[in-house]
Design a protein around this motif. Sequence first.
Motif, PDB file in Angstrom:
ATOM      1  N   TYR A  53       0.868  -1.173   0.000  1.00  0.00           N
ATOM      2  CA  TYR A  53       0.000   0.000   0.000  1.00  0.00           C
ATOM      3  C   TYR A  53       0.900   1.217   0.000  1.00  0.00           C
ATOM      4  N   VAL A  54       0.508   2.238  -0.721  1.00  0.00           N
ATOM      5  CA  VAL A  54       1.304   3.453  -0.792  1.00  0.00           C
ATOM      6  C   VAL A  54       0.371   4.654  -0.760  1.00  0.00           C
ATOM      7  N   ARG A  55       0.801   5.692  -0.041  1.00  0.00           N
ATOM      8  CA  ARG A  55       0.049   6.938  -0.068  1.00  0.00           C
ATOM      9  C   ARG A  55       1.028   8.099   0.092  1.00  0.00           C
ATOM     10  N   ASP A  63      -3.119   3.623  -2.452  1.00  0.00           N
ATOM     11  CA  ASP A  63      -3.282   2.590  -3.472  1.00  0.00           C
ATOM     12  C   ASP A  63      -2.807   1.246  -2.948  1.00  0.00           C
ATOM     13  N   GLN A  64      -3.393   0.190  -3.487  1.00  0.00           N
ATOM     14  CA  GLN A  64      -3.045  -1.184  -3.168  1.00  0.00           C
ATOM     15  C   GLN A  64      -2.461  -1.802  -4.436  1.00  0.00           C
ATOM     16  N   ILE A  65      -1.252  -2.368  -4.344  1.00  0.00           N
ATOM     17  CA  ILE A  65      -0.581  -2.940  -5.506  1.00  0.00           C
ATOM     18  C   ILE A  65      -0.220  -4.383  -5.195  1.00  0.00           C
ATOM     19  N   GLU A  66      -0.700  -5.297  -6.029  1.00  0.00           N
ATOM     20  CA  GLU A  66      -0.408  -6.716  -5.810  1.00  0.00           C
ATOM     21  C   GLU A  66       1.008  -7.029  -6.280  1.00  0.00           C
ATOM     22  N   MET A  67       1.629  -7.989  -5.600  1.00  0.00           N
ATOM     23  CA  MET A  67       2.988  -8.422  -5.913  1.00  0.00           C
ATOM     24  C   MET A  67       3.031  -9.943  -6.030  1.00  0.00           C
ATOM     25  N   ILE A  82       3.268   0.504   3.156  1.00  0.00           N
ATOM     26  CA  ILE A  82       2.980  -0.654   3.990  1.00  0.00           C
ATOM     27  C   ILE A  82       3.206  -1.856   3.087  1.00  0.00           C
ATOM     28  N   VAL A  83       4.169  -2.698   3.447  1.00  0.00           N
ATOM     29  CA  VAL A  83       4.573  -3.811   2.591  1.00  0.00           C
ATOM     30  C   VAL A  83       4.273  -5.134   3.278  1.00  0.00           C
ATOM     31  N   ASN A  84       3.548  -5.987   2.577  1.00  0.00           N
ATOM     32  CA  ASN A  84       3.321  -7.355   3.018  1.00  0.00           C
ATOM     33  C   ASN A  84       4.100  -8.254   2.061  1.00  0.00           C
ATOM     34  N   PRO A  85       5.186  -8.892   2.528  1.00  0.00           N
ATOM     35  CA  PRO A  85       5.989  -9.714   1.622  1.00  0.00           C
ATOM     36  C   PRO A  85       5.335 -11.027   1.230  1.00  0.00           C
ATOM     37  N   GLY A  86       4.202 -11.353   1.827  1.00  0.00           N
ATOM     38  CA  GLY A  86       3.545 -12.624   1.523  1.00  0.00           C
ATOM     39  C   GLY A  86       3.904 -13.643   2.579  1.00  0.00           C
ATOM     40  N   SER A  87       4.174 -14.875   2.153  1.00  0.00           N
ATOM     41  CA  SER A  87       4.405 -15.939   3.125  1.00  0.00           C
ATOM     42  C   SER A  87       5.355 -16.984   2.576  1.00  0.00           C
TER      43      SER A  87
END
Length: 143
Positions: A53-55, A63-67, A82-87
């Motif tokens: 997420y970036v603002r 904005d929400q950007i999928e990776m 805000i970065v979610n690296p996944g799992s």
Amino acid sequence: VHRSEHFVMVHGSLRIPESFYYIGSPWEARPTFDSMAAFNLCFIGHTHIAEYYVRKIGEKGGDQIEMTNGGTIDLKHGFQYIVNPGSVGQPRDGNAQAAFAVYDTDAQTVEIRRIDYPIPITQDKMRIAGLPDPLIARLEYGW
């Protein structure tokens, strides 16, 4: 909550961290953005979905950007991330590969990497440990 010189990290959300709120939309990201204080970068988890997420600092929306397939985030001055690296285990973004992040403080980038791992061996170990079948099966699909 872990704070370092360059970032803050939390399992779910900075909004009442002990409640483990999910961040799955720009709206749900707002309280964490608002709680980041002096930090422009926050790492989260909990959803097992590689995204960020970036603002722009001072704005309410974001904005929400999928990776899902990985990639590099160029951290720009004047923005919060805000970065979610996944799992590494139990990815839930439709990609069965393990996901993790590499943060380069010099280049000001976060790279989300995806790598293959031995899913059948992992599933066998999960069966031996007595884990539920749905968790074992979902590894093949990343859901």
